[in-house]
Design an enzyme around this catalytic site. Sequence first.
Site, PDB file in Angstrom:
ATOM      1  N   ASP A 161       0.833  -1.210   0.000  1.00  0.00           N
ATOM      2  CA  ASP A 161       0.000   0.000   0.000  1.00  0.00           C
ATOM      3  C   ASP A 161       0.867   1.259   0.000  1.00  0.00           C
ATOM      4  O   ASP A 161       2.104   1.199   0.052  1.00  0.00           O
ATOM      5  CB  ASP A 161      -0.920  -0.060   1.231  1.00  0.00           C
ATOM      6  CG  ASP A 161      -2.270   0.592   0.999  1.00  0.00           C
ATOM      7  OD1 ASP A 161      -2.400   1.379   0.048  1.00  0.00           O
ATOM      8  OD2 ASP A 161      -3.184   0.335   1.801  1.00  0.00           O
ATOM      9  N   GLU A 198      -1.121   1.811  -5.164  1.00  0.00           N
ATOM     10  CA  GLU A 198      -0.975   3.259  -4.942  1.00  0.00           C
ATOM     11  C   GLU A 198      -2.140   4.017  -5.559  1.00  0.00           C
ATOM     12  O   GLU A 198      -2.038   5.192  -5.866  1.00  0.00           O
ATOM     13  CB  GLU A 198       0.412   3.771  -5.343  1.00  0.00           C
ATOM     14  CG  GLU A 198       0.855   3.518  -6.744  1.00  0.00           C
ATOM     15  CD  GLU A 198       0.158   4.421  -7.746  1.00  0.00           C
ATOM     16  OE1 GLU A 198      -0.833   3.946  -8.345  1.00  0.00           O
ATOM     17  OE2 GLU A 198       0.603   5.565  -7.953  1.00  0.00           O
ATOM     18  N   TRP A 199      -3.257   3.287  -5.719  1.00  0.00           N
ATOM     19  CA  TRP A 199      -4.570   3.857  -6.056  1.00  0.00           C
ATOM     20  C   TRP A 199      -4.614   4.546  -7.424  1.00  0.00           C
ATOM     21  O   TRP A 199      -5.474   5.410  -7.676  1.00  0.00           O
ATOM     22  CB  TRP A 199      -5.014   4.848  -4.955  1.00  0.00           C
ATOM     23  CG  TRP A 199      -4.696   4.398  -3.566  1.00  0.00           C
ATOM     24  CD1 TRP A 199      -5.050   3.205  -3.012  1.00  0.00           C
ATOM     25  CD2 TRP A 199      -3.954   5.098  -2.565  1.00  0.00           C
ATOM     26  NE1 TRP A 199      -4.574   3.125  -1.724  1.00  0.00           N
ATOM     27  CE2 TRP A 199      -3.903   4.272  -1.432  1.00  0.00           C
ATOM     28  CE3 TRP A 199      -3.329   6.356  -2.527  1.00  0.00           C
ATOM     29  CZ2 TRP A 199      -3.237   4.651  -0.263  1.00  0.00           C
ATOM     30  CZ3 TRP A 199      -2.674   6.737  -1.354  1.00  0.00           C
ATOM     31  CH2 TRP A 199      -2.636   5.886  -0.249  1.00  0.00           C
ATOM     32  N   GLY A 200      -3.652   4.211  -8.281  1.00  0.00           N
ATOM     33  CA  GLY A 200      -3.643   4.833  -9.609  1.00  0.00           C
ATOM     34  C   GLY A 200      -3.133   6.261  -9.608  1.00  0.00           C
ATOM     35  O   GLY A 200      -3.235   6.956 -10.616  1.00  0.00           O
ATOM     36  N   ASP A 201      -2.531   6.699  -8.494  1.00  0.00           N
ATOM     37  CA  ASP A 201      -2.134   8.105  -8.364  1.00  0.00           C
ATOM     38  C   ASP A 201      -1.007   8.508  -9.312  1.00  0.00           C
ATOM     39  O   ASP A 201      -0.914   9.669  -9.705  1.00  0.00           O
ATOM     40  CB  ASP A 201      -1.671   8.400  -6.929  1.00  0.00           C
ATOM     41  CG  ASP A 201      -2.853   8.602  -5.991  1.00  0.00           C
ATOM     42  OD1 ASP A 201      -4.010   8.473  -6.444  1.00  0.00           O
ATOM     43  OD2 ASP A 201      -2.610   8.888  -4.800  1.00  0.00           O
ATOM     44  N   ASP A 220     -10.302   3.553  -3.255  1.00  0.00           N
ATOM     45  CA  ASP A 220     -10.983   2.373  -2.710  1.00  0.00           C
ATOM     46  C   ASP A 220     -12.414   2.223  -3.216  1.00  0.00           C
ATOM     47  O   ASP A 220     -13.145   3.196  -3.363  1.00  0.00           O
ATOM     48  CB  ASP A 220     -11.028   2.466  -1.187  1.00  0.00           C
ATOM     49  CG  ASP A 220      -9.670   2.190  -0.572  1.00  0.00           C
ATOM     50  OD1 ASP A 220      -8.685   2.116  -1.320  1.00  0.00           O
ATOM     51  OD2 ASP A 220      -9.607   2.051   0.656  1.00  0.00           O
TER      52      ASP A 220
HETATM   53  C1  GAL Z   1      -6.122   1.303   1.491  1.00  0.00           C
HETATM   54  C2  GAL Z   1      -6.302   0.238   0.429  1.00  0.00           C
HETATM   55  C3  GAL Z   1      -7.386  -0.697   0.884  1.00  0.00           C
HETATM   56  C4  GAL Z   1      -6.987  -1.315   2.212  1.00  0.00           C
HETATM   57  C5  GAL Z   1      -6.697  -0.231   3.233  1.00  0.00           C
HETATM   58  C6  GAL Z   1      -6.141  -0.809   4.526  1.00  0.00           C
HETATM   59  O1  GAL Z   1      -5.118   2.178   1.122  1.00  0.00           O
HETATM   60  O2  GAL Z   1      -6.605   0.831  -0.780  1.00  0.00           O
HETATM   61  O3  GAL Z   1      -7.618  -1.692  -0.090  1.00  0.00           O
HETATM   62  O4  GAL Z   1      -5.870  -2.140   2.025  1.00  0.00           O
HETATM   63  O5  GAL Z   1      -5.768   0.697   2.726  1.00  0.00           O
HETATM   64  O6  GAL Z   1      -5.860   0.177   5.460  1.00  0.00           O
END
Ligand code: GAL
Length: 420
Positions: A161, A198-201, A220
């Site tokens: 993450d 990294e959420w596509g950032d 998410d």
């Molecule tokens: C986010 C991630 C989620 C989950 C969460 C846990 O950054 O996108 O899928 O893993 O953290 O804290």
Amino acid sequence: MKQISAGWLTALRAFAIGVAALAGLVSFPAAAQKIEGLALTPPMGWNSWNHYGCDIDETLIRQTADAIVSSGLRDAGYTYVNVDDCWHGERDAAGNIQPDPERFPSGMKALGNYLHARGLKFGIYSDAGMQTCAGRPGSQGHEYQDARRYAEWGVDYIKYDWCNTGEGVEQRNPREAYRTMSNAIAASGRAMVLSVCEWGDHDPWLWAGQYGHLWRTTGDIINCWDCTVSHGSWSSSGVLPILDQQAKLRRYGGPDGWNDPDMMEVGNLPKLAENRSHFAMWAMLAAPLIIGTDVPGMKPEITAILTNPRLIAINQDEAGQGAMKWIATPDWEVWAKPLADGGWAIAILNRSGETQRVTLDWGAVELKDDTFGRQTDFAQMHYTLTDAWTGSAQSDTRTPLTRDVAPHDTAVFRLRPMIL
Ligand code: GAL
């Protein structure tokens, strides 16, 4: 002339590299660090986060693993059991990461053994910052040590993450961060899938395939059909807003490097049709199929969706080409996924709250996929049609197909080339 000492030269060089990195000029070497061939089709499994968040322990993971086996999910292909955030305890005096002693008293090696004994694989979660999103110890500065530890525990999959990696120009370089963990995995000597989160950032579809096997394309997911929920500095989105971000990325996904539109909310969405559509569209996208629901408490109709062999075959098709949006109207869309056998999967998605009657007059619409170089002229080539939900044969593409699609539902058909 005054001599510059070696120490100064090193410092100058480091400074120059730092400036260049900040200016985005340094591209880290593209040498193949990742262990290749671990995800030739989209990974399938389960992850604790969507349903349980931080409320996890070894009993829950074991019960879930047992239910994955007894419900037939494992045999349908869902083999990864991924423990997300909040399994961690403190590091020991030597810096080794340890599990939370109250939640995982038997230790992670025992958990890995439990999963492996049932034909499952063990996934774990960490973060490229000093802390995970939930404030547990992250792997920054401990990458090699953590990868070695995971290898000892028998870990097969790491979701990595991006929380607490710094802000603005202070932020850690994502390529450096994921490359370091990728190298650490290789050095550990154990084959582990690396899931880049990294959420596509930072447009990971352009670079993450060098280091990992899948990369998140969005923030998410949340269990709604068409909503976006703000949490202040970040927001999460339902099925449709996430889906809408995927079509433009299809060219980047393929065997061993997948676009990841996040773990599934199948089983967590309010309406059965929405659960069906979510699964159908993730199958069409060639997305990783990571279940995010309460498996021991899962209703039979949800198990039936998740284990549908024809939908899974579409997702796992060896060509690994995600669907394109073929026809778009405000209320319904038709998506087309090229398949390895020369056929197509066709999904009719009803975005709206009303039943939609859709007619596909095959000969009257051109199906042309410029990205993957596939073109079908239905006047020349004919295809049989199977309803992917039920397995029942339909008329072939020489006659138009008309289907009433219920609100928020998705009809899926598999087209196979006809031998006349
Ligand atoms: C986010 C991630 C989620 C989950 C969460 C846990 O950054 O996108 O899928 O893993 O953290 O804290």
